[in-house]
Enzyme design. Structure first.
Site, PDB file in Angstrom:
ATOM      1  N   LYS A  19      -7.279   3.087  -3.358  1.00 30.46           N
ATOM      2  CA  LYS A  19      -7.500   3.214  -1.898  1.00 30.46           C
ATOM      3  C   LYS A  19      -7.886   4.648  -1.614  1.00 30.46           C
ATOM      4  O   LYS A  19      -6.947   5.579  -1.836  1.00 30.46           O
ATOM      5  CB  LYS A  19      -6.539   2.448  -1.059  1.00 30.46           C
ATOM      6  CG  LYS A  19      -6.588   2.636   0.477  1.00 30.46           C
ATOM      7  CD  LYS A  19      -5.302   1.665   0.974  1.00 30.46           C
ATOM      8  CE  LYS A  19      -5.170   2.080   2.450  1.00 30.46           C
ATOM      9  NZ  LYS A  19      -4.176   1.255   3.145  1.00 30.46           N
TER      10      LYS A  19
ATOM     11  N   ASP B  69       1.077  -1.225   0.128  1.00 32.56           N
ATOM     12  CA  ASP B  69       0.144   0.109   0.133  1.00 32.56           C
ATOM     13  C   ASP B  69       0.979   1.129   0.057  1.00 32.56           C
ATOM     14  O   ASP B  69       1.728   1.413   0.958  1.00 32.56           O
ATOM     15  CB  ASP B  69      -0.961   0.005   1.382  1.00 32.56           C
ATOM     16  CG  ASP B  69      -1.754  -1.018   1.355  1.00 32.56           C
ATOM     17  OD1 ASP B  69      -1.910  -2.130   0.449  1.00 32.56           O
ATOM     18  OD2 ASP B  69      -3.160  -0.866   1.869  1.00 32.56           O
TER      19      ASP B  69
ATOM     20  N   LYS C 229     -10.400  -0.134  -2.042  1.00 24.88           N
ATOM     21  CA  LYS C 229     -10.320  -0.344  -0.934  1.00 24.88           C
ATOM     22  C   LYS C 229     -10.450   1.132  -0.147  1.00 24.88           C
ATOM     23  O   LYS C 229      -9.710   2.073  -0.439  1.00 24.88           O
ATOM     24  CB  LYS C 229      -8.775  -0.809  -0.552  1.00 24.88           C
ATOM     25  CG  LYS C 229      -8.496  -0.842   1.005  1.00 24.88           C
ATOM     26  CD  LYS C 229      -7.113  -1.418   1.314  1.00 24.88           C
ATOM     27  CE  LYS C 229      -6.886  -1.403   2.713  1.00 24.88           C
ATOM     28  NZ  LYS C 229      -5.430  -1.854   3.053  1.00 24.88           N
TER      29      LYS C 229
END
Ligand code: NAG
Length: 322
Positions: free
Chosen positions: A222, A158, A258
């Site tokens: 995300k 991430d 996400k």
């Protein structure tokens, strides 16, 4: 194990990025309908909650992480809902686990070892890298952190984009950075790109940042680090999944989504699932294309499932963890 989303990316299409505009009032109206709809029928609700569990990136990202925190997190990742509750729902044999555990890069090895001890070798370990959460470290350092996390065994990374570049419309630089991060991940490691939407100003900017991140090869986009002033909101989520939809229609590549930051209740998780189902379809309800980044959400979901099975609310000691 479900195969994760894989997006090879495309050349930067600035013309596409520049002409994108988001109609804010329309998005807000649509987001409101996701919250006010009749709640899902009771038996379905329980099924949705179990689905949400499988999509959680169970996360610990505090400055005071310790190995015992990580150990506990990994045990919970493998055993997210009490076995007797799963048995009562006829789900006892499903090996229900969360989608992944998400830790700082320095904790990757510990997490892998703890998962092994818990019998959860199949659960991926995701690592935040690139100077999480602010992204304010030299670019070379960020790439090194990715390589290190991958070497330690993380299969999902991430990263955070440079919000400043996105805010000032320097899309070519955003693209180049994300693309370099993807290259640093190497084969078979999935890149989740955090936009830090709370810092991006407008939904049009959120849409553009989504497109650029996908063009550069992000396998997931995300919303937030959880450290911005504003966390994941449904209007932002709608904007991002619509960018995912447009990117899929144009390129044929499926990118995952996400939401993360401030998602704490079972009810929230159902709203996010509804958003995915209605905007992108059932395929995007699986952990290969949908994750919810959360640390305390699982506790509330387990409470709701306890209530569904027993018609009572659990006392704190009956559902250990959090
Ligand atoms: C955002 O989410 C994080 C993580 O859940 C939480 O600690 C923080 O207080 C939230 N911030 C806001 C502004 O709601």
């Amino acid at each position: 194990n479900i195969l994760m989303a894989h997006n090879p990316g495309i050349a930067l299409d600035l013309e596409w990025v520049e002409r994108s505009v988001v109609d804010l009032p329309a998005v807000n109206r649509r987001a409101a309908t996701l919250l006010t709809r009749r709640t899902v029928k009771k038996s379905w609700q329980a099924a949705w909650l179990l689905r949400a569990v499988t999509c959680i990136d169970l996360t610990t990202l505090s400055g005071d992480d310790t190995s015992s925190n990580v150990e506990r997190l990994c045990f919970k990742a493998k055993n997210p809902i009490r076995q007797d509750l799963l048995d009562a729902m006829g789900m006892g044999d499903y090996d229900l686990t969360v989608g992944a555990v998400c830790v700082y890069s320095a904790r990757v090895k510990e997490a892998l070892d703890a998962l092994k001890r818990a019998g959860g070798n199949n659960i991926p370990v995701a690592s935040v890298a690139t100077g999480f959460p602010a992204g304010q470290v030299p670019f070379e350092t960020r790439l090194k952190e990715i390589s290190m996390a991958v070497k330690l065994g993380a299969t999902e990374i991430d990263i955070v984009i440079s919000r400043e570049l996105a805010l000032t419309g320097k899309w070519k630089q955003v693209y180049d950075e994300v693309k370099a991060c993807k290259a640093a991940c190497g084969e078979g490691v999935h890149l989740k790109t955090i936009l830090g939407t709370g810092d991006l100003g407008t939904l049009t900017n959120v849409y553009k940042a989504s497109l650029v991140s996908m063009m550069a090869g992000s396998d997931f986009i995300k919303t937030s680090t959880g450290k911005e002033g504003v966390n994941a909101t449904l209007p932002v989520g709608l904007t991002m999944v619509r960018a995912i939809r447009e990117y899929y229609h144009k390129t044929g590549f499926k990118v995952g989504f996400k939401p993360a930051g401030g998602i704490r209740t079972a009810k929230d998780s159902c709203a996010w699932l509804a958003l995915m189902k209605e905007e992108l379809g059932d395929e995007w309800l699986r952990s290969d294309l949908f994750r919810i980044g959360a640390s305390s959400l699982l506790t509330d979901i387990e409470r709701q499932i306890y209530h569904f099975v027993t018609s009572r609310y659990a006392a704190a000691h009956q559902l250990p963890m959090a």
